[in-house]
Design a protein around this motif. Sequence first.
Motif, PDB file in Angstrom:
ATOM      1  N   UNK A 106      -4.423   9.626   2.262  1.00 54.94           N
ATOM      2  CA  UNK A 106      -3.986  10.961   2.673  1.00 54.94           C
ATOM      3  C   UNK A 106      -5.135  11.701   3.367  1.00 54.94           C
ATOM      4  N   UNK A 107      -6.328  11.554   2.794  1.00 51.99           N
ATOM      5  CA  UNK A 107      -7.501  12.212   3.378  1.00 51.99           C
ATOM      6  C   UNK A 107      -7.951  11.527   4.662  1.00 51.99           C
ATOM      7  N   UNK A 108      -7.936  10.180   4.668  1.00 53.75           N
ATOM      8  CA  UNK A 108      -8.372   9.405   5.845  1.00 53.75           C
ATOM      9  C   UNK A 108      -7.288   8.409   6.225  1.00 53.75           C
ATOM     10  N   UNK A 109      -6.216   8.859   6.856  1.00 55.47           N
ATOM     11  CA  UNK A 109      -5.097   7.963   7.193  1.00 55.47           C
ATOM     12  C   UNK A 109      -5.514   6.898   8.206  1.00 55.47           C
ATOM     13  N   UNK A 110      -4.979   5.677   8.008  1.00 53.88           N
ATOM     14  CA  UNK A 110      -5.279   4.580   8.919  1.00 53.88           C
ATOM     15  C   UNK A 110      -4.261   4.527  10.050  1.00 53.88           C
ATOM     16  N   UNK A 111      -4.673   3.923  11.161  1.00 58.41           N
ATOM     17  CA  UNK A 111      -3.783   3.808  12.311  1.00 58.41           C
ATOM     18  C   UNK A 111      -2.597   2.912  11.967  1.00 58.41           C
ATOM     19  N   UNK A 112      -1.415   3.313  12.414  1.00 60.09           N
ATOM     20  CA  UNK A 112      -0.201   2.569  12.107  1.00 60.09           C
ATOM     21  C   UNK A 112      -0.137   1.269  12.892  1.00 60.09           C
ATOM     22  N   UNK A 113       0.378   0.215  12.237  1.00 58.78           N
ATOM     23  CA  UNK A 113       0.594  -1.073  12.902  1.00 58.78           C
ATOM     24  C   UNK A 113       2.041  -1.488  12.679  1.00 58.78           C
ATOM     25  N   UNK A 188       8.109   9.205  11.630  1.00 57.75           N
ATOM     26  CA  UNK A 188       7.574  10.538  11.946  1.00 57.75           C
ATOM     27  C   UNK A 188       6.155  10.462  12.528  1.00 57.75           C
ATOM     28  N   UNK A 189       5.682   9.222  12.718  1.00 54.04           N
ATOM     29  CA  UNK A 189       4.319   9.009  13.226  1.00 54.04           C
ATOM     30  C   UNK A 189       3.317   9.821  12.402  1.00 54.04           C
ATOM     31  N   UNK A 190       3.440   9.683  11.074  1.00 57.22           N
ATOM     32  CA  UNK A 190       2.593  10.445  10.145  1.00 57.22           C
ATOM     33  C   UNK A 190       2.046   9.495   9.079  1.00 57.22           C
ATOM     34  N   UNK A 191       0.894   8.847   9.326  1.00 56.40           N
ATOM     35  CA  UNK A 191       0.333   7.875   8.380  1.00 56.40           C
ATOM     36  C   UNK A 191       0.102   8.437   6.980  1.00 56.40           C
ATOM     37  N   UNK A 192      -0.098   9.753   6.899  1.00 59.05           N
ATOM     38  CA  UNK A 192      -0.338  10.355   5.584  1.00 59.05           C
ATOM     39  C   UNK A 192       0.846  10.161   4.628  1.00 59.05           C
ATOM     40  N   UNK A 193       2.048  10.025   5.168  1.00 55.34           N
ATOM     41  CA  UNK A 193       3.233   9.841   4.314  1.00 55.34           C
ATOM     42  C   UNK A 193       3.148   8.543   3.518  1.00 55.34           C
ATOM     43  N   UNK A 194       2.492   7.537   4.085  1.00 58.37           N
ATOM     44  CA  UNK A 194       2.317   6.273   3.361  1.00 58.37           C
ATOM     45  C   UNK A 194       1.418   6.498   2.147  1.00 58.37           C
ATOM     46  N   UNK A 195       0.386   7.330   2.324  1.00 56.36           N
ATOM     47  CA  UNK A 195      -0.475   7.670   1.193  1.00 56.36           C
ATOM     48  C   UNK A 195       0.279   8.460   0.138  1.00 56.36           C
TER      49      UNK A 195
END
Length: 313
Positions: A106-113, A188-195
Amino acid sequence: MAIASYIRKNFVLFGALTANLGIAVAKFVAAGMTGSSSMLSEGFHSVVDSLNQVLLLYGEHRADRPPDREHPFGYGRELYFWAFVVAILIFSVGAGLSVYEGYVHWVSPEELTDPTINYIVLGVAFLMEGTSWGIAIREFASTKGDQGWWEAVKQSKDPSVFIVLFEDSAALAGLIVAAVGVWASHYFDAPRLDGLASIAIGLILAMVAVLLAREAKGLLIGERADFALIERIRAVVDKQDWITAVNHVRTVHTSPKQVFAAISADIEDEVTMGEGERLIEELEDQLREAVPELSSIYVRPEKAEDAASPPGE
């Protein structure tokens, strides 16, 4: 032959262990390829579940040891100790790592693949976990009788079955959350949601761990047998014509299928000490035949007016 019997006895645990080991490897591979936090959390979840099954199998093995000088009532409660350890592991390792990984991503989201591999692994994992869950459900349903599911869990004295049931239920819920997290982060192009999904998985595990710890604690301290078994004991004692009153029947589980019973009964005054010894031995034989779960029996001759009022049977 002994090995085959051991596997049949612990079929639920071996089934869950096999499924979790395979799933853990697949999840870690998918997490490494895609950088998904929720997949990594699910990998930790499966590793913890695998370790839990190993600990429960170890507990089952230790609990089967016969009584000795140091433990005259046997080692049955050792299974309850390992069940409590399992609850602590789920909370500290499974839930702790999931929440931590979620916070980091959430703090450091990784680039989506490309999430395709995640969906494949989650689908396979759902099938395998669902199979293990189905086995646990059938096993538990065969022992719960007419009780409701939650009541049966509270009354169950065999943690190896309901722990697998809880673990698999949490695993299925976690897989659904992970799938939603992977989908939402891409949609949603929001990597933080995965966290965020990883944190949700951790909270699910924490809730399950608290429930398991509560049930395991009760078993470890010592729980009475169910009322139906107590009434069977009372009925056998009550039908003896040399017993005028059954003051109380107190029981405690020394293992999932072994019960210690302490019985206070008022005996007719005309019965001599020699006769009483013989009659009590015969009564114990009748009780063991009527209630095979009884591993130890203590019969105390006691006047009804002198018997301590029991807090509950």
